[in-house]
Motif scaffolding. Structure first.
Motif, short mmCIF file in Angstrom:
data_model
loop_
_atom_site.label_atom_id
_atom_site.label_comp_id
_atom_site.label_asym_id
_atom_site.label_seq_id
_atom_site.Cartn_x
_atom_site.Cartn_y
_atom_site.Cartn_z
N VAL A 63 -36.07 32.39 6.47
CA VAL A 63 -35.10 33.35 5.95
C VAL A 63 -34.08 33.76 7.02
O VAL A 63 -33.51 34.85 6.96
N TYR A 66 -30.61 35.78 6.26
CA TYR A 66 -30.61 36.40 4.94
C TYR A 66 -30.20 37.88 5.04
O TYR A 66 -30.63 38.59 5.95
N ASN A 70 -30.84 39.83 -0.17
CA ASN A 70 -31.34 38.47 -0.41
C ASN A 70 -32.79 38.30 0.05
O ASN A 70 -33.54 37.50 -0.53
N ARG A 73 -34.65 39.68 -2.88
CA ARG A 73 -34.61 38.74 -4.01
C ARG A 73 -35.55 37.56 -3.78
O ARG A 73 -36.17 37.05 -4.72
N THR A 74 -35.65 37.11 -2.53
CA THR A 74 -36.54 35.99 -2.22
C THR A 74 -38.00 36.37 -2.43
O THR A 74 -38.78 35.59 -2.99
N LEU A 88 -42.84 34.41 5.03
CA LEU A 88 -41.44 34.45 5.40
C LEU A 88 -41.36 34.27 6.91
O LEU A 88 -42.06 34.95 7.66
#
Length: 335
Positions: A63, A66, A70, A73-74, A88
């Motif tokens: 990520v 990001y 976002n 959202r992920t 992550l």
């Protein structure tokens, strides 16, 4: 699609040949064990790798770069599509603000918790089981929350009660979390036939639960919208059609509960057809009420027009649930 003829071997065993291309792609050789998964729809799934009931779907995603939205959202996407554990990773490490963004996303999702944190990775895990009972209970709870929100939002409008309106708005996150759990189970079933079997539903029934939950979540959103209107009202009693509006909102809620009772309360499909009739009658009745509000001059007329629009949408969402119930019924009668 390829077809094969069933052969009788040894007088008691049925056999079919496997497509050679598929066997070569998956390293299938003589003596290899395959996993066979019979399903309720008369299909038989053949897997090259034997499934384990305790296998957890895992994922890892980088990520770097990001934004905070976002990142959230992920996390929501990984949860929704059905991963049980996901990592992550950030090559430059996570800042405090980025960790807060991940934590905020986690708080919105039922059963998701942070399992492990290091400078460069965050591991999240789902603590809930994957079974049909959790789906049904979630939809039942979602219906309860939605009906409570809608009823109290309408009361808040009728009395310009800002405190009650605030209570309604606070519960919208609860409705979102409950729908998120149902949404997750539905998407897991799209990815895996084994997930459908674990839930204990056939696919039409699972889709009916998903559709019902989706429409209830939308009704909850409009209840929040109605409550937000209540906080802005000055004197709704100055609008002569306020009582008619409150009645219409009540009737729109009944369309939803009558339709949902087919699935959640063991009612007959006749209740779904009755919900269609009630919806159509209400939508016709809303037109003259809409014109009366449009022609009114009281300060709160425009805001009450938003409430009327939410009542219309609520009735339509109830009709969508009724449609799903009729579809489920006709499929069940012809299986």
């Amino acid at each position: 699609m390829e077809t094969r003829k069933v052969q009788l071997t040894g007088g008691s065993t049925y056999t079919i040949s496997l497509p050679k291309r598929w066997a070569d792609e998956h390293g299938i050789e003589a003596g290899r064990e395959l996993s066979l998964e019979p399903n309720g729809d008369a299909s038989l799934v053949v897997r090259a790798t034997a499934p384990r009931n305790d296998r957890r779907a895992t994922a890892r995603i980088g990520v770097d770069g990001y934004t905070h939205p976002n990142l959230q959202r992920t996390v929501e996407a990984l949860y929704t599509v059905g991963f049980d554990e996901f990592t992550l990773s950030s090559s430059g490490g996570f800042s405090t603000a980025e960790r807060r963004a991940v934590t905020a996303a986690t708080a919105k999702l039922v059963g998701l918790e942070v399992l492990e944190e290091t400078d460069a990775r965050i591991v999240l895990t789902n603590m809930l089981g994957n079974d049909g009972e959790s789906v049904r209970q979630s939809v039942l709870q979602l219906e309860y929350v939605t009906v409570w929100m809608h009823r109290n939002a309408v009361t808040a409008v009728a009395n310009a009660d800002a405190d009650r309106a605030a209570q309604v708005i606070e519960r919208d996150d609860e409705a979102d979390r409950l729908f998120g759990l149902v949404n997750r189970q539905f998407h897991r079933a799209l990815r895996s036939m084994q997930a459908v079997e674990q839930l204990g539903f056939d696919r039409p029934t699972l889709f009916a639960y998903y559709t019902t939950a989706r429409q209830l979540e939308r009704v909850a959103d409009h209840a929040e919208r109605t409550a937000s209107v209540a906080r802005r009202l000055e004197d709704p009693t100055a609008v002569g059609s306020l009582d008619d509006l409150a009645t219409a909102a009540h009737e729109s809620r009944e369309v939803v509960t009558d339709a949902a009772s087919v699935l959640l309360g063991g009612g007959s499909v006749d209740q779904a057809y009755d919900a269609f009739t009630a919806r159509d009658r209400l939508l016709d009745d809303l037109d003259p009420l809409d014109r009366a509000l449009h022609d009114g001059s009281a300060p709160d007329t425009y805001l009450l027009g938003l409430v009327l629009d939410s009542a219309r949408r609520t009735a339509e969402y109830g009709g969508n649930i009724a449609e799903a119930m009729v579809q489920l019924s006709v499929q069940a009668q012809n299986d």
